[in-house]
Design an enzyme around this catalytic site. Sequence first.
Site, mmCIF file in Angstrom:
data_model
loop_
_atom_site.group_PDB
_atom_site.id
_atom_site.type_symbol
_atom_site.label_atom_id
_atom_site.label_comp_id
_atom_site.label_asym_id
_atom_site.label_seq_id
_atom_site.Cartn_x
_atom_site.Cartn_y
_atom_site.Cartn_z
ATOM 1 N N GLU A 1 44.502 -45.949 54.502
ATOM 2 C CA GLU A 1 45.748 -45.234 54.181
ATOM 3 C C GLU A 1 46.882 -46.239 54.037
ATOM 4 O O GLU A 1 47.116 -47.051 54.940
ATOM 5 C CB GLU A 1 46.046 -44.226 55.296
ATOM 6 N N HIS B 1 46.702 -20.077 50.383
ATOM 7 C CA HIS B 1 46.698 -19.082 49.312
ATOM 8 C C HIS B 1 45.487 -18.169 49.395
ATOM 9 O O HIS B 1 44.392 -18.581 49.783
ATOM 10 C CB HIS B 1 46.724 -19.775 47.951
ATOM 11 N N VAL C 1 45.059 -50.343 49.248
ATOM 12 C CA VAL C 1 43.951 -50.777 48.402
ATOM 13 C C VAL C 1 44.508 -51.509 47.178
ATOM 14 O O VAL C 1 45.272 -50.942 46.403
ATOM 15 C CB VAL C 1 43.082 -49.577 47.968
ATOM 16 N N ILE D 1 44.072 -32.927 43.110
ATOM 17 C CA ILE D 1 44.135 -31.902 44.161
ATOM 18 C C ILE D 1 45.578 -31.430 44.311
ATOM 19 O O ILE D 1 46.314 -31.843 45.220
ATOM 20 C CB ILE D 1 43.560 -32.419 45.493
ATOM 21 N N SER E 1 44.977 -25.195 50.841
ATOM 22 C CA SER E 1 44.101 -24.073 51.183
ATOM 23 C C SER E 1 42.631 -24.449 51.042
ATOM 24 O O SER E 1 41.777 -23.979 51.796
ATOM 25 C CB SER E 1 44.389 -22.871 50.273
#
Length: 419
Positions: free
Chosen positions: A21, A39, A162, A330, A336
């Site tokens: 990360e 949702h 990265v 995404i 959800s």
Amino acid sequence: VVGSAIARELSKYNINACVIEKDEDVCSGTSKANSAIVHAGFDATPGTLKAQLNVEGNSMMDKLAEELDFPFKRNGSLVICTEPSNLEGLEKLYDKVQKNNVPGLKIIGRKELINMEPNVSDDACFALYAPTCGIVCPFNLTIALAENAYTNGIKFLLDTKVDNITPASEGYDILVTRKRRFKEVVHARAVINAAGVYADEINNMVSAHKLHITARKGEYMLLDKDAGKHVSHTIFQLPSKMGKGVLVSPTVHGNLLVGPTAVDVEDKEAVNTTQAGLDSLGRTASLSVKNVPLRQVITSFAGLRAHEAGDDFVIGEAEDAKGFINVAGIESPGLSSAPAIAVMVADRVKEMLNPEVNDKFNPIRKGILHPDTLTLEERNELIKKQPAYGNIICRCEMITEGEILDAIHRPLGARSLDG
């Protein structure tokens, strides 16, 4: 949130895995700055991954909230129709939702709508009601998934960027910069690309099949707890090609959320708010909910949706890069769908690596203690044992020093003021 969900799912197996990360916290980007909605599944096109994984992920959220101790509430949603001529559009949405196997749906008229939500617009005449829609704390969800993955054996390389990925013997060499100073190579038999708005750049390091992610900025306004009961359901407008429109929704913390706008931007770090964007929120929200108390805004923020040109999630192994799994594009309903995406990706990893089951996997994680959930007697007893819980740091949200210390000393504990 998707990377953390995948990490937790992989921790159910004896597998040597790490999360890389670039920020100092697992929830610094889109995963914290979003609508905080689980949702029901009314907007996604039937047959898409968005439609399938939204409904599956929604159904998994109750058990996850119980195991991982994060706030989640099924408050239901209403898609508002403000002109009788738009009823046809609402009916088409209803037909779409039925194909997505969303349970409990119905179209209601103004009388029932007013009984459910007295503050809807005077023009509101029909609504699509979806009882399975819910609200969640997105950062508590993301952090809970990551903490549970960590305590079950997944490593986390935070503040690690990265720089490049190259094919190597039995996998890939990942060149990273740690703590903005140290170069290091991480070797992996399999790589999962869940890099949000940067997922195209990660994919394009290894695959000739290029992806293009557009950052779609959404600005929001958060109102204080005095406004939290202005509506009890999540109020949507009829969706357009840019998304589900401006919503008005309570939050699990008792505030009121208004947003988002939808503007495509070039800069993938452009999380600034604009006066024009915030002004437009007030005007657009009033089309579905009247008298939204915008004088009670306590903060505004912006998040970036990772919109992929194909308008669907891109999940699976790259055709020309064996062992490289994309989890890209995404955008909503990504939050959800995260639990279901995690299962889908973990199943693919199991096929590739054939790991043994982790018999020591513990699904339970205890969240940060909030003293305001205790009785007066329990709270006084807590303060006797740990005086920091008697020191209020934030008066408007009643946050104690004890909660801040807990956040710092937890697994993957906070390393910044934002965290």
